[in-house]
Design a protein around this motif. Structure first.
Motif, mmCIF file in Angstrom:
data_model
loop_
_atom_site.group_PDB
_atom_site.id
_atom_site.type_symbol
_atom_site.label_atom_id
_atom_site.label_comp_id
_atom_site.label_asym_id
_atom_site.label_seq_id
_atom_site.Cartn_x
_atom_site.Cartn_y
_atom_site.Cartn_z
ATOM 1 N N VAL A 52 -3.375 5.695 -0.830
ATOM 2 C CA VAL A 52 -2.339 5.979 -1.825
ATOM 3 C C VAL A 52 -1.630 4.693 -2.252
ATOM 4 N N VAL A 53 -1.272 3.866 -1.265
ATOM 5 C CA VAL A 53 -0.597 2.607 -1.557
ATOM 6 C C VAL A 53 -1.501 1.689 -2.376
ATOM 7 N N ALA A 54 -2.778 1.608 -2.002
ATOM 8 C CA ALA A 54 -3.711 0.743 -2.714
ATOM 9 C C ALA A 54 -3.864 1.176 -4.164
ATOM 10 N N ARG A 55 -3.984 2.490 -4.391
ATOM 11 C CA ARG A 55 -4.110 2.977 -5.773
ATOM 12 C C ARG A 55 -2.861 2.656 -6.582
ATOM 13 N N ALA A 56 -1.708 2.783 -5.954
ATOM 14 C CA ALA A 56 -0.456 2.492 -6.654
ATOM 15 C C ALA A 56 -0.365 1.020 -7.060
ATOM 16 N N LEU A 57 -0.989 0.151 -6.283
ATOM 17 C CA LEU A 57 -0.959 -1.286 -6.578
ATOM 18 C C LEU A 57 -2.171 -1.740 -7.386
ATOM 19 N N GLY A 58 -3.055 -0.821 -7.715
ATOM 20 C CA GLY A 58 -4.244 -1.176 -8.473
ATOM 21 C C GLY A 58 -5.287 -1.905 -7.659
ATOM 22 N N LEU A 59 -5.337 -1.639 -6.365
ATOM 23 C CA LEU A 59 -6.284 -2.298 -5.467
ATOM 24 C C LEU A 59 -7.349 -1.307 -5.019
ATOM 25 N N PRO A 60 -8.489 -1.807 -4.521
ATOM 26 C CA PRO A 60 -9.492 -0.897 -3.944
ATOM 27 C C PRO A 60 -8.874 -0.063 -2.826
ATOM 28 N N GLU A 61 -9.268 1.199 -2.734
ATOM 29 C CA GLU A 61 -8.601 2.136 -1.825
ATOM 30 C C GLU A 61 -8.564 1.655 -0.379
ATOM 31 N N LEU A 62 -9.696 1.190 0.122
ATOM 32 C CA LEU A 62 -9.760 0.828 1.536
ATOM 33 C C LEU A 62 -8.896 -0.379 1.878
ATOM 34 N N SER A 63 -8.563 -1.190 0.873
ATOM 35 C CA SER A 63 -7.751 -2.375 1.152
ATOM 36 C C SER A 63 -6.321 -2.013 1.532
ATOM 37 N N GLY A 64 -5.893 -0.785 1.222
ATOM 38 C CA GLY A 64 -4.547 -0.367 1.588
ATOM 39 C C GLY A 64 -4.324 -0.383 3.091
ATOM 40 N N ASP A 65 -5.352 -0.098 3.867
ATOM 41 C CA ASP A 65 -5.222 -0.135 5.329
ATOM 42 C C ASP A 65 -4.950 -1.548 5.829
ATOM 43 N N PHE A 66 -5.521 -2.532 5.163
ATOM 44 C CA PHE A 66 -5.262 -3.916 5.569
ATOM 45 C C PHE A 66 -3.864 -4.365 5.137
ATOM 46 N N LEU A 67 -3.314 -3.761 4.104
ATOM 47 C CA LEU A 67 -1.913 -4.029 3.767
ATOM 48 C C LEU A 67 -1.000 -3.503 4.868
ATOM 49 N N PHE A 68 -1.301 -2.316 5.386
ATOM 50 C CA PHE A 68 -0.541 -1.782 6.518
ATOM 51 C C PHE A 68 -0.671 -2.696 7.733
ATOM 52 N N ALA A 69 -1.891 -3.193 7.956
ATOM 53 C CA ALA A 69 -2.112 -4.101 9.088
ATOM 54 C C ALA A 69 -1.286 -5.369 8.924
ATOM 55 N N LEU A 70 -1.258 -5.914 7.705
ATOM 56 C CA LEU A 70 -0.463 -7.112 7.442
ATOM 57 C C LEU A 70 0.999 -6.868 7.781
ATOM 58 N N ALA A 71 1.536 -5.742 7.317
ATOM 59 C CA ALA A 71 2.937 -5.418 7.602
ATOM 60 C C ALA A 71 3.168 -5.286 9.105
ATOM 61 N N ALA A 72 2.242 -4.656 9.803
ATOM 62 C CA ALA A 72 2.391 -4.470 11.252
ATOM 63 C C ALA A 72 2.383 -5.808 11.980
ATOM 64 N N PHE A 73 1.494 -6.712 11.587
ATOM 65 C CA PHE A 73 1.425 -8.011 12.263
ATOM 66 C C PHE A 73 2.681 -8.838 11.999
ATOM 67 N N LEU A 74 3.224 -8.756 10.791
ATOM 68 C CA LEU A 74 4.455 -9.491 10.488
ATOM 69 C C LEU A 74 5.626 -8.947 11.295
ATOM 70 N N VAL A 75 5.685 -7.629 11.419
ATOM 71 C CA VAL A 75 6.754 -7.024 12.226
ATOM 72 C C VAL A 75 6.610 -7.424 13.692
ATOM 73 N N SER A 76 5.404 -7.384 14.204
ATOM 74 C CA SER A 76 5.172 -7.749 15.604
ATOM 75 C C SER A 76 5.559 -9.197 15.865
ATOM 76 N N ALA A 77 5.159 -10.089 14.959
ATOM 77 C CA ALA A 77 5.524 -11.498 15.114
ATOM 78 C C ALA A 77 7.041 -11.669 15.090
ATOM 79 N N SER A 78 7.711 -10.886 14.244
ATOM 80 C CA SER A 78 9.176 -10.971 14.167
ATOM 81 C C SER A 78 9.823 -10.467 15.448
ATOM 82 N N VAL A 79 9.312 -9.352 15.989
ATOM 83 C CA VAL A 79 9.848 -8.808 17.243
ATOM 84 C C VAL A 79 9.722 -9.833 18.362
#
Length: 427
Positions: free
Chosen positions: A173-200
């Protein structure tokens, strides 16, 4: 000792106990979030590769790339931690994983398989950081509770393993909203998770547990020390040797059998939901019971607990090797026991390794251990399909038993030689 000295010692002990608890809590939170990120990307990794590769022969290369990336990162992150502390080492791993997630998205946008594969190499660094977090949990822990501390941090990955793959729909859903290939949305979630983990880690893992542990050792009265060992000689110490053999072979056979068992039972034509449920039992065995094994290791000792874990693995080989080509209670039980054996060896072997190596070389040996373990995983992943195709699934289980046998013999010999020391680590 004076009253003032007693009060100071009591305060110091209380401060150290609070720091231990805070360290474990911080690592647990970061592991949960990072675990979501790692599992989210891996959940669609093969599907993304299938869409980008253009050839079925290339599918699977992405997982090999991430595994080898993890193996290389394990050594690098250990070296960073050795020089600058756990906090910087873990942050470097999660941020590198974030770079990998960005490259995976760019590969999807550009329809470039090779950019995606390079991204998976970097992505593997986040998994390596997750493995190294278990050692960080043991830096400040006492001998009596080190097993439980390491096990609790490993247990936290259960939440990420379960939650991550279930975010695939939201990622699309997120990928479609951003005009990206659908499966790439999962890697956007991964990016957010890794940034949060590094911050913690960056904000709350203070003071650094490794640097604090070194400072605590410096404050203790000097004790006679044996001759220092070079890193290679250190690895040859009995406890370290046993840990390395057990961890690497256990991880090799787990990875090999996990993938091939799912293929084995899927030939029956069972519904994907049923196959997924059987796989979830394996994941539950891998991390859901790790606190139990940590408690056992603290109670009866590391070598004896290793024997127990390796016997669990041997039992799983018998169950899986004789299971029918279908989804059955026997196959499900075999996968569950396979996960339990791996969990027991992972917790106990990690603790024993840390306790068997001198402080000067501990970080480097821990990094070497994870690198060896992950290289063995790549070998198991690549070789299991060849074995099944040429010799069959039962033969794979026989080979797994042969691979684990040296670790079982070593652990049994240690227990028999030093029964009184079985309650504690072998150095």
């Amino acid at each position: 000792m004076s009253v003032q000295d007693t009060e100071t010692t009591g305060q110091d002990a209380g401060d150290l106990a609070r720091l231990r608890r805070r360290t474990v809590r911080t690592l647990v939170v970061s592991q949960i979030v990072a675990g979501v990120g790692v599992a989210t990307g891996f959940g669609v990794a093969t599907l993304m590769a299938a869409r980008l590769a253009g050839s079925p022969a290339l599918v699977g290369l992405e997982l090999t790339a991430s595994t080898l990336g993890s193996a290389f990162a394990a050594a690098v992150l250990a070296a960073v931690a050795h020089r600058a502390g756990r906090r910087r080492g873990l942050m470097a791993g999660y941020l590198t994983g974030g770079v990998g997630a960005v490259l995976c998205v760019l590969g999807a946008v550009a329809a470039s398989f090779w950019v995606y594969v390079i991204g998976m190499v970097f992505y593997g660094a986040a998994q390596a950081a997750g493995f190294q977090a278990r050692f960080a949990a043991g830096d400040l822990a006492s001998e009596r509770n080190r097993g439980r501390a390491v096990a609790f941090v490993l247990w936290a990955t259960t939440i990420g393993s379960i939650a991550g793959p279930n975010l695939a729909g939201a990622g699309a859903v997120v990928a479609r909203a951003l005009g990206l290939p659908e499966l790439s949305g999962d890697f956007l979630f991964a990016l957010a998770a890794f940034l949060v983990s590094a911050s913690v880690i960056g904000i709350w893992l203070r003071p650094d547990p490794l640097l604090a542990a070194r400072a605590e050792l410096d404050r203790r009265p000097a004790r006679p020390r044996t001759r220092r060992l070079a890193p290679l000689r250190t690895v040859a110490a009995p406890g370290a040797r046993l840990s390395l053999v057990a961890l690497s072979t256990s991880h090799l056979v787990m990875v090999a059998l996990m993938a091939m068992t799912m293929l084995h039972i899927s030939h029956s034509g069972a519904a994907l939901g049923v196959v997924g449920f059987v796989f979830s039992l394996h994941l539950a065995g891998m991390s859901g019971f790790s606190p139990v094994f940590g408690w056992i290791a603290d109670r009866i000792g590391r070598p004896l607990t290793l024997v127990f874990g390796l016997l669990l693995s041997m039992t799983s080989f018998v169950l899986l090797g004789t299971s029918p080509v279908s989804v059955s209670v026997q196959a499900a039980l075999g996968l569950l026991v396979l996960g339990l054996g791996w969990s027991c060896v992972m917790v106990t072997g990690s603790v024993l390794l840390s306790e068997s190596v001198d402080t000067e070389h501990r970080l480097l040996v821990q990094g070497f251990s994870d690198t060896l373990m992950l290289v063995c995983a790549a070998i198991g992943s690549a070789g299991s399909g060849i074995v099944v195709a040429s010799l069959g699934f039962p033969a794979l289980n026989v080979i797994a038993g042969v691979a684990v046998l040296p670790a079982l013999v070593l652990a049994t010999l240690v227990v028999r030689r030093r029964p009184a020391a079985g309650l504690r680590a072998v150095s």
